[in-house]
Design a protein around this motif. Structure first.
Motif, PDB file in Angstrom:
ATOM      1  N   ARG A 400       1.255  -1.164  -0.091  1.00 12.91           N
ATOM      2  CA  ARG A 400       0.104   0.196   0.299  1.00 12.91           C
ATOM      3  C   ARG A 400       1.198   1.183   0.235  1.00 12.91           C
ATOM      4  NH1 ARG A 400      -2.579  -2.808   3.732  1.00 12.91           N
ATOM      5  NH2 ARG A 400      -2.267  -1.474   5.188  1.00 12.91           N
ATOM      6  N   LEU A 401       1.513   1.242   0.747  1.00  8.99           N
ATOM      7  CA  LEU A 401       3.096   1.905   0.811  1.00  8.99           C
ATOM      8  C   LEU A 401       3.639   2.515  -0.406  1.00  8.99           C
ATOM      9  CD1 LEU A 401       4.847   4.357   1.747  1.00  8.99           C
ATOM     10  CD2 LEU A 401       6.173   2.271   2.420  1.00  8.99           C
ATOM     11  N   PHE A 402       3.598   1.220  -1.091  1.00  6.62           N
ATOM     12  CA  PHE A 402       4.416   1.945  -2.644  1.00  6.62           C
ATOM     13  C   PHE A 402       3.207   2.596  -3.182  1.00  6.62           C
ATOM     14  CE2 PHE A 402       6.267  -0.423  -6.493  1.00  6.62           C
ATOM     15  CZ  PHE A 402       7.376   0.607  -6.610  1.00  6.62           C
ATOM     16  N   GLY A 403       2.378   1.874  -3.265  1.00  4.41           N
ATOM     17  CA  GLY A 403       1.185   1.938  -4.412  1.00  4.41           C
ATOM     18  C   GLY A 403       1.276   3.355  -3.800  1.00  4.41           C
ATOM     19  N   HIS A 404       0.797   4.377  -2.547  1.00  2.00           N
ATOM     20  CA  HIS A 404       0.657   5.283  -2.834  1.00  2.00           C
ATOM     21  C   HIS A 404       1.665   6.450  -3.325  1.00  2.00           C
ATOM     22  CE1 HIS A 404      -0.452   8.938   0.057  1.00  2.00           C
ATOM     23  NE2 HIS A 404       1.185   9.377  -0.197  1.00  2.00           N
ATOM     24  N   LEU A 405       3.314   5.768  -3.076  1.00  2.00           N
ATOM     25  CA  LEU A 405       4.452   6.103  -3.468  1.00  2.00           C
ATOM     26  C   LEU A 405       4.063   6.673  -5.403  1.00  2.00           C
ATOM     27  CD1 LEU A 405       7.759   5.507  -1.694  1.00  2.00           C
ATOM     28  CD2 LEU A 405       5.956   7.692  -1.310  1.00  2.00           C
ATOM     29  N   CYS A 406       3.725   5.696  -5.793  1.00  2.00           N
ATOM     30  CA  CYS A 406       3.487   5.412  -7.022  1.00  2.00           C
ATOM     31  C   CYS A 406       2.381   6.274  -8.039  1.00  2.00           C
ATOM     32  CB  CYS A 406       3.643   4.185  -7.987  1.00  2.00           C
ATOM     33  SG  CYS A 406       4.947   2.855  -7.591  1.00  2.00           S
ATOM     34  N   GLY A 407       1.485   6.463  -6.720  1.00  2.00           N
ATOM     35  CA  GLY A 407       0.420   6.571  -7.302  1.00  2.00           C
ATOM     36  C   GLY A 407       0.426   8.286  -7.783  1.00  2.00           C
ATOM     37  N   ALA A 408       1.549   8.926  -6.450  1.00  2.00           N
ATOM     38  CA  ALA A 408       1.538  10.899  -6.391  1.00  2.00           C
ATOM     39  C   ALA A 408       2.445  10.568  -7.255  1.00  2.00           C
ATOM     40  CB  ALA A 408       2.668  10.421  -5.037  1.00  2.00           C
ATOM     41  N   SER A 409       3.693   9.780  -7.644  1.00  2.00           N
ATOM     42  CA  SER A 409       4.778  10.578  -8.182  1.00  2.00           C
ATOM     43  C   SER A 409       4.116   9.788  -9.924  1.00  2.00           C
ATOM     44  CB  SER A 409       5.749   9.229  -8.941  1.00  2.00           C
ATOM     45  OG  SER A 409       7.079   9.560  -9.595  1.00  2.00           O
ATOM     46  N   LEU A 410       3.146   9.534 -10.179  1.00  2.00           N
ATOM     47  CA  LEU A 410       2.620   9.814 -11.537  1.00  2.00           C
ATOM     48  C   LEU A 410       1.838  10.555 -11.614  1.00  2.00           C
ATOM     49  CD1 LEU A 410       1.980   7.914 -14.882  1.00  2.00           C
ATOM     50  CD2 LEU A 410       0.113   6.781 -13.409  1.00  2.00           C
ATOM     51  N   ALA A 411       1.071  11.174 -10.680  1.00  2.00           N
ATOM     52  CA  ALA A 411       0.587  12.218 -10.788  1.00  2.00           C
ATOM     53  C   ALA A 411       1.477  13.564 -11.000  1.00  2.00           C
ATOM     54  CB  ALA A 411      -0.664  12.677  -9.825  1.00  2.00           C
ATOM     55  N   ARG A 412       2.567  13.822 -10.294  1.00  2.00           N
ATOM     56  CA  ARG A 412       3.519  15.270 -10.788  1.00  2.00           C
ATOM     57  C   ARG A 412       4.112  14.324 -12.548  1.00  2.00           C
ATOM     58  NH1 ARG A 412       7.445  14.138 -11.818  1.00  2.00           N
ATOM     59  NH2 ARG A 412       8.209  12.026 -10.634  1.00  2.00           N
ATOM     60  N   ALA A 413       4.420  13.336 -12.710  1.00  2.00           N
ATOM     61  CA  ALA A 413       4.552  13.193 -13.871  1.00  2.00           C
ATOM     62  C   ALA A 413       3.202  14.253 -15.035  1.00  2.00           C
ATOM     63  CB  ALA A 413       4.756  12.414 -14.619  1.00  2.00           C
ATOM     64  N   HIS A 414       2.626  13.658 -15.161  1.00  2.00           N
ATOM     65  CA  HIS A 414       1.144  14.213 -15.682  1.00  2.00           C
ATOM     66  C   HIS A 414       0.780  15.843 -15.272  1.00  2.00           C
ATOM     67  CE1 HIS A 414      -1.123   9.759 -15.546  1.00  2.00           C
ATOM     68  NE2 HIS A 414      -0.034   9.749 -16.797  1.00  2.00           N
ATOM     69  N   ALA A 415       0.886  16.069 -14.212  1.00  2.00           N
ATOM     70  CA  ALA A 415       1.064  17.594 -13.828  1.00  2.00           C
ATOM     71  C   ALA A 415       1.677  18.148 -14.652  1.00  2.00           C
ATOM     72  CB  ALA A 415       0.565  17.208 -12.785  1.00  2.00           C
ATOM     73  N   ARG A 416       2.410  17.588 -15.142  1.00  2.00           N
ATOM     74  CA  ARG A 416       3.242  18.706 -15.544  1.00  2.00           C
ATOM     75  C   ARG A 416       3.413  18.624 -17.392  1.00  2.00           C
ATOM     76  NH1 ARG A 416       9.213  18.918 -13.814  1.00  2.00           N
ATOM     77  NH2 ARG A 416       9.805  18.194 -16.378  1.00  2.00           N
ATOM     78  N   SER A 417       2.709  17.493 -18.213  1.00  2.00           N
ATOM     79  CA  SER A 417       1.738  17.912 -19.290  1.00  2.00           C
ATOM     80  C   SER A 417       1.218  18.496 -20.246  1.00  2.00           C
ATOM     81  CB  SER A 417       2.918  16.302 -20.333  1.00  2.00           C
ATOM     82  OG  SER A 417       1.752  15.825 -19.732  1.00  2.00           O
ATOM     83  N   GLY A 418      -0.017  17.616 -18.973  1.00  2.00           N
ATOM     84  CA  GLY A 418      -1.967  17.982 -18.563  1.00  2.00           C
ATOM     85  C   GLY A 418      -1.548  19.188 -17.684  1.00  2.00           C
ATOM     86  N   ASP A 419      -3.078  19.520 -17.225  1.00  2.00           N
ATOM     87  CA  ASP A 419      -3.808  20.237 -17.014  1.00  2.00           C
ATOM     88  C   ASP A 419      -3.885  19.786 -15.499  1.00  2.00           C
ATOM     89  OD1 ASP A 419      -5.455  22.778 -15.837  1.00  2.00           O
ATOM     90  OD2 ASP A 419      -6.471  23.298 -17.632  1.00  2.00           O
ATOM     91  N   PRO A 420      -3.336  20.112 -15.322  1.00  2.00           N
ATOM     92  CA  PRO A 420      -3.812  19.954 -13.048  1.00  2.00           C
ATOM     93  C   PRO A 420      -4.827  20.300 -13.066  1.00  2.00           C
ATOM     94  CG  PRO A 420      -2.209  21.606 -12.742  1.00  2.00           C
ATOM     95  CD  PRO A 420      -2.539  20.917 -14.267  1.00  2.00           C
ATOM     96  N   VAL A 421      -5.968  21.500 -13.151  1.00  2.00           N
ATOM     97  CA  VAL A 421      -6.809  22.033 -12.938  1.00  2.00           C
ATOM     98  C   VAL A 421      -7.656  20.934 -13.749  1.00  2.00           C
ATOM     99  CG1 VAL A 421      -8.548  23.693 -12.527  1.00  2.00           C
ATOM    100  CG2 VAL A 421      -5.615  24.391 -12.368  1.00  2.00           C
ATOM    101  N   ALA A 422      -8.087  21.155 -14.413  1.00  2.00           N
ATOM    102  CA  ALA A 422      -9.151  20.253 -15.378  1.00  2.00           C
ATOM    103  C   ALA A 422      -8.731  18.902 -14.685  1.00  2.00           C
ATOM    104  CB  ALA A 422      -8.341  20.255 -17.158  1.00  2.00           C
ATOM    105  N   LEU A 423      -8.127  18.347 -14.892  1.00  2.00           N
ATOM    106  CA  LEU A 423      -7.718  16.674 -14.244  1.00  2.00           C
ATOM    107  C   LEU A 423      -8.592  16.513 -13.387  1.00  2.00           C
ATOM    108  CD1 LEU A 423      -4.074  15.813 -15.525  1.00  2.00           C
ATOM    109  CD2 LEU A 423      -6.536  14.725 -16.420  1.00  2.00           C
ATOM    110  N   ALA A 424      -8.041  17.765 -11.994  1.00  2.00           N
ATOM    111  CA  ALA A 424      -8.142  17.595 -10.602  1.00  2.00           C
ATOM    112  C   ALA A 424     -10.403  17.920 -10.434  1.00  2.00           C
ATOM    113  CB  ALA A 424      -7.728  18.599  -9.722  1.00  2.00           C
ATOM    114  N   ALA A 425     -10.450  18.698 -11.360  1.00  2.00           N
ATOM    115  CA  ALA A 425     -12.264  18.995 -11.201  1.00  2.00           C
ATOM    116  C   ALA A 425     -12.564  17.771 -11.852  1.00  2.00           C
ATOM    117  CB  ALA A 425     -12.035  20.127 -12.699  1.00  2.00           C
ATOM    118  N   TYR A 426     -12.190  17.225 -13.078  1.00  2.00           N
ATOM    119  CA  TYR A 426     -12.726  15.369 -13.351  1.00  2.00           C
ATOM    120  C   TYR A 426     -12.791  14.134 -11.934  1.00  2.00           C
ATOM    121  CZ  TYR A 426     -13.277  11.012 -15.745  1.00  2.00           C
ATOM    122  OH  TYR A 426     -13.703   9.792 -16.594  1.00  2.00           O
TER     123      TYR A 426
END
Length: 471
Positions: A400-426
């Motif tokens: 579960r801890l490793f899942g948390h780290l991977c999910g958070a890291s993927l969000a950081r990667a996606h936020a760099r190229s996508g729109d975090p405001v639109a993604l968060a709202a979705y």
């Protein structure tokens, strides 16, 4: 497919959030829990065989052998199968630069150019722009499959998946409130990870995380140099370990490999031109002394991959580079865009966009092969502070801890190229998306097991030839 930022960059935050919420009309959050392959679903073995057709023939049986070790190992090599499934599903249209193969083993500890230890994505062979949820779904299913390999109960499997997706969703919501440069500079360094662990997990998990960081710091290029090379009468050379590591001098005993050395030197020369001027200057301080073919990973087995040994001041001043063939992303046929004139450049561009810090020797090139086929390559350092997790050996709490780290890291990667405001709202503030992906992960883990069995049946019938996965 249009990138969200190109559509929303000129909009207000409120308008960008509305854009994200409107994407629920194209694909509701709950719909992501659905996966039901029909009777007309493609043959998964045919997908794998199609990939094998362009690979080094004598290495293809080794790839099949590795994929048939377990459903988890199979999943690592089945990115093309999952991409074909994604192409049949409704999608949000919220586009980011995808990793393209976001399974758990592609997240690890890496060295930054500043010599800090960071947690990040490490494999970009399939990177391409596409719907953000494809990466999240592949990661979620990967955790369900790893948890099954560990013998976890269904409840424990779901908790690992939901923790991963929850971390992605909540961190994306935090990024939605940050300035653009704050999002761009965000990174997950080892010190920050230890702070996170101190407040949230058991002493045992903290100890294991600290041990993993310590081990990662020993996996430097100097350690790889000691493990992969030896002193010979001609000087320092790469140690043979066929078929996993086969020096060029041994391959040249085969007449069909005549001219290979010239081809590989062309790889190095062309690649150098893609580096920045200061890094080209640095590379010129080294001389190329040896080359070898290397077998890597599971899904990549059979693609052309070379180790290049360069030396600087003397035999104890090494630079080990890996030149790996880059083929078209498995996502390309299912996204309707993203065509590149050089697939190595695609990999490098995606890596630089997704990672907060990339290898200073990262570059690409094209080579006209001896067989008349042109091939693209990308080049990077071989092993520089890489800590590799083993999610299929973790207990429920650590997974579960490793899942948390991977999910958070993927969000950081996606936020760099996508729109975090639109993604968060979705995604929203509730757990509807989390629950849907837990359901998807279970269903797709079932499908992965069926596809694994299909490949096993192909091996037993003689349709494919299987080699020893660990020769």
């Amino acid at each position: 497919m249009t990138t969200p930022m190109s559509l929303t960059a000129s909009l207000s935050p409120a308008e960008r959030a509305a854009y994200g919420r409107n994407a629920r009309k194209r694909a509701s959050r709950s719909c992501h829990g659905w996966f039901e392959p029909g009777q007309e679903r493609f043959d998964p073995v045919e997908v794998v065989e199609h990939q094998s057709a362009t690979r080094v023939p004598e290495l293809v049986p080794l790839r099949y052998g590795r994929m048939l070790e377990s459903p988890f190992r199979f999943y690592r090599g089945a990115a093309a199968i999952m991409a074909a499934d994604f192409g049949q599903l409704p999608n949000t249209g919220l586009t980011v630069q995808l990793c393209g193969d976001a399974h758990p083993l592609n997240f690890r500890l890496l060295a930054s150019p500043e010599r800090h230890l960071v947690f990040d994505i490490n494999d970009f062979d399939e990177t391409l722009a596409g719907p953000f949820e494809w990466d999240v779904k592949r990661l979620a299913a990967g955790f369900a499959i790893a948890a099954r390999a560990n013998g976890f109960s269904v409840a424990e499997q779901n908790r690992a998946v939901r923790e991963c997706v929850r971390a992605y969703r909540t961190r994306m919501r935090r990024f939605a409130g940050l300035r653009v440069l704050d999002v761009w500079y965000a990174q997950d360094d080892a010190d920050r990870l230890r702070d996170l662990l101190d407040s949230s997990v058991s002493k045992r998990a903290r100890r294991r995380a600290a041990e993993a960081a310590a081990r990662a710091r020993t996996r430097t290029h100097l350690r790889a140099f000691a493990e992969l090379t030896r002193v010979t009468a001609e000087g320092r050379r790469i140690t043979p370990d066929p078929p996993l590591v086969t020096p060029l001098r041994d391959l040249l005993a085969d007449p069909s490999e005549d001219g290979r050395e010239k081809e590989l030197r062309t790889v190095l020369e062309g690649y150098a031109r893609t580096l920045s001027s200061e890094h080209r200057h640095l590379l010129r301080r080294y001389r190329l002394v040896d080359m070898a073919r290397k077998v890597v990973g599971v899904g990549s087995v059979g693609t052309r991959c070379w180790i290049l040994l360069l030396l600087g001041r003397d035999d104890d001043d090494p630079l080990l580079l890996q030149a790996k063939e880059a083929q078209e992303s498995v996502l390309a046929a299912h996204t309707g865009g993203g065509r590149y004139d050089n697939q190595g450049r695609r990999v490098v561009s995606g890596q630089r966009l997704l990672q907060t810090t990339s290898d200073i020797f990262l570059g690409w090139t094209h080579v006209a092969g001896l067989d008349g086929r042109g091939r693209d390559f990308y080049v990077r350092q071989l092993q520089d502070w890489k800590g590799i997790a083993r999610p299929d050996t973790m207990d429920p709490g650590l997974l579960r801890l490793f899942g948390h780290l991977c999910g958070a890291s993927l969000a950081r990667a996606h936020a760099r190229s996508g729109d975090p405001v639109a993604l968060a709202a979705y995604l929203g503030g509730g757990d509807r998306f989390d629950r849907a992906l837990a359901e998807f992960a279970q269903t797709y883990a079932d499908q992965n097991e069926r596809d694994f069995e299909a490949l096993g049946s192909a091996a037993r019938s003689g349709r494919i030839r299987v080699g020893d996965p660990r020769p």
